[in-house]
Design a protein around this motif. Structure first.
Motif, PDB file in Angstrom:
ATOM      1  N   ALA A 116     -10.140  31.026   9.670  1.00  0.00           N
ATOM      2  CA  ALA A 116     -10.217  32.202   8.794  1.00  0.00           C
ATOM      3  C   ALA A 116     -10.001  31.846   7.329  1.00  0.00           C
ATOM      4  N   THR A 117      -9.197  30.840   7.046  1.00  0.00           N
ATOM      5  CA  THR A 117      -8.930  30.464   5.653  1.00  0.00           C
ATOM      6  C   THR A 117     -10.194  29.963   4.957  1.00  0.00           C
ATOM      7  N   ASN A 118     -11.171  29.517   5.733  1.00  0.00           N
ATOM      8  CA  ASN A 118     -12.372  28.872   5.195  1.00  0.00           C
ATOM      9  C   ASN A 118     -13.425  29.877   4.727  1.00  0.00           C
ATOM     10  N   ILE A 119     -13.050  31.150   4.596  1.00  0.00           N
ATOM     11  CA  ILE A 119     -14.016  32.147   4.119  1.00  0.00           C
ATOM     12  C   ILE A 119     -14.289  32.006   2.626  1.00  0.00           C
ATOM     13  N   LEU A 120     -13.423  31.286   1.919  1.00  0.00           N
ATOM     14  CA  LEU A 120     -13.717  31.067   0.500  1.00  0.00           C
ATOM     15  C   LEU A 120     -14.136  29.626   0.276  1.00  0.00           C
ATOM     16  N   ASP A 121     -14.882  29.398  -0.774  1.00  0.00           N
ATOM     17  CA  ASP A 121     -15.332  28.057  -1.134  1.00  0.00           C
ATOM     18  C   ASP A 121     -14.298  27.427  -2.052  1.00  0.00           C
ATOM     19  N   ALA A 122     -13.473  26.574  -1.477  1.00  0.00           N
ATOM     20  CA  ALA A 122     -12.391  25.967  -2.244  1.00  0.00           C
ATOM     21  C   ALA A 122     -12.923  24.992  -3.287  1.00  0.00           C
ATOM     22  N   ASP A 123     -12.223  24.903  -4.402  1.00  0.00           N
ATOM     23  CA  ASP A 123     -12.569  23.939  -5.449  1.00  0.00           C
ATOM     24  C   ASP A 123     -12.224  22.521  -5.015  1.00  0.00           C
ATOM     25  N   ILE A 124     -11.119  22.400  -4.280  1.00  0.00           N
ATOM     26  CA  ILE A 124     -10.666  21.098  -3.786  1.00  0.00           C
ATOM     27  C   ILE A 124     -10.365  21.244  -2.293  1.00  0.00           C
ATOM     28  N   ALA A 125     -10.909  20.338  -1.491  1.00  0.00           N
ATOM     29  CA  ALA A 125     -10.626  20.290  -0.057  1.00  0.00           C
ATOM     30  C   ALA A 125      -9.836  19.016   0.226  1.00  0.00           C
ATOM     31  N   ILE A 126      -8.748  19.151   0.954  1.00  0.00           N
ATOM     32  CA  ILE A 126      -7.913  17.992   1.287  1.00  0.00           C
ATOM     33  C   ILE A 126      -7.834  17.864   2.804  1.00  0.00           C
ATOM     34  N   ILE A 127      -8.042  16.650   3.294  1.00  0.00           N
ATOM     35  CA  ILE A 127      -7.824  16.347   4.708  1.00  0.00           C
ATOM     36  C   ILE A 127      -6.682  15.348   4.766  1.00  0.00           C
ATOM     37  N   THR A 128      -5.586  15.750   5.406  1.00  0.00           N
ATOM     38  CA  THR A 128      -4.379  14.913   5.415  1.00  0.00           C
ATOM     39  C   THR A 128      -4.437  13.821   6.469  1.00  0.00           C
ATOM     40  N   SER A 129      -4.874  14.154   7.671  1.00  0.00           N
ATOM     41  CA  SER A 129      -4.925  13.181   8.764  1.00  0.00           C
ATOM     42  C   SER A 129      -5.829  13.713   9.859  1.00  0.00           C
ATOM     43  N   ILE A 130      -6.290  12.809  10.714  1.00  0.00           N
ATOM     44  CA  ILE A 130      -7.161  13.208  11.817  1.00  0.00           C
ATOM     45  C   ILE A 130      -6.678  12.531  13.093  1.00  0.00           C
ATOM     46  N   ALA A 131      -6.222  13.352  14.032  1.00  0.00           N
ATOM     47  CA  ALA A 131      -5.793  12.857  15.341  1.00  0.00           C
ATOM     48  C   ALA A 131      -6.199  13.893  16.382  1.00  0.00           C
ATOM     49  N   LEU A 132      -5.938  13.598  17.623  1.00  0.00           N
ATOM     50  CA  LEU A 132      -6.295  14.526  18.691  1.00  0.00           C
ATOM     51  C   LEU A 132      -5.354  15.730  18.662  1.00  0.00           C
ATOM     52  N   ASP A 133      -5.907  16.913  18.446  1.00  0.00           N
ATOM     53  CA  ASP A 133      -5.120  18.144  18.454  1.00  0.00           C
ATOM     54  C   ASP A 133      -6.030  19.310  18.823  1.00  0.00           C
TER      55      ASP A 133
END
Length: 199
Positions: free
Chosen positions: A116-133
């Motif tokens: 739901a948070t992704n309904i706006l087009d953010a100026d900056i997108a951050i991905i902190t980590s990627i694991a199985l979740d």
């Protein structure tokens, strides 16, 4: 609803990842406020009170503020059914839009692409980590999960990836988006000692 919920005047930062999202929000908010910026934060889940999820300049939203926001969303939604998280996200965005802030710092709830948070087009997108979740929703491999998290990025936004071992699906997805990207280990790094963290 109006009021700039989907096109805020503030700079927007959306943070996805398996771990580290909350810490990233807290650190960014502290740094931005130290620089004199007016900052709103939206995080989940809360630990004791729902009010913790929405902070304006370090202060939790009051019960009265939440009631005003929920009432505004309820009026605007008409016959549209909203989930608990969708309702709360819109209320947070409504409160931040009312506060005339410089920056919104937003933690993604689950995944990224369909959150739901992704309904706006953010100026900056951050991905902190990627694991199985949340494999039942996001996929059963880091490759699939990375695609879901990359869903918060836009061609015109900056992507910052703190995952030091990004799956190929992430790097390929960024290349297809053609968004400017900063990668941990290539464009920035950090180290920690007894005095704290150095970037």
């Amino acid at each position: 609803l109006g009021g700039g919920l989907l096109t805020p005047k503030a700079q927007t930062i959306l943070i996805a990842g398996t771990n580290g999202k909350g810490s990233c929000v807290a650190s960014l908010a502290a740094l931005l406020r130290h620089r004199g910026k007016q900052v709103g934060c939206y995080t989940s889940p809360h630990l004791q009170r729902y009010n913790e999820r929405i902070c304006i300049n370090g202060l939790q939203a009051s019960d009265a503020d939440l009631c005003r926001a929920f009432a505004a969303i309820d009026r605007a939604r008409g016959e549209i059914s909203l989930s608990y998280f969708e309702f709360g996200t819109l209320a947070a965005y409504w409160l931040m839009a009312q506060a005339a802030l410089d920056v919104w710092v937003i933690e993604v709830g689950l995944g990224g692409r369909l959150d739901a948070t992704n309904i706006l087009d953010a100026d900056i997108a951050i991905i902190t980590s990627i694991a199985l979740d949340h494999e039942a929703f996001l996929g059963n491999s880091r490759e699939l999960i990375a695609v879901e998290k990359l869903g918060i990025a836009r061609p015109q936004s900056v992507l910052i990836c703190a995952e030091v071992d990004p799956p190929a699906s992430l790097t390929q997805g960024v290349a297809q988006l053609k968004c400017p990207a900063l990668w941990a280990g290539r464009d920035f790094s950090w180290q920690q000692d007894e005095r704290g963290v150095e970037i």
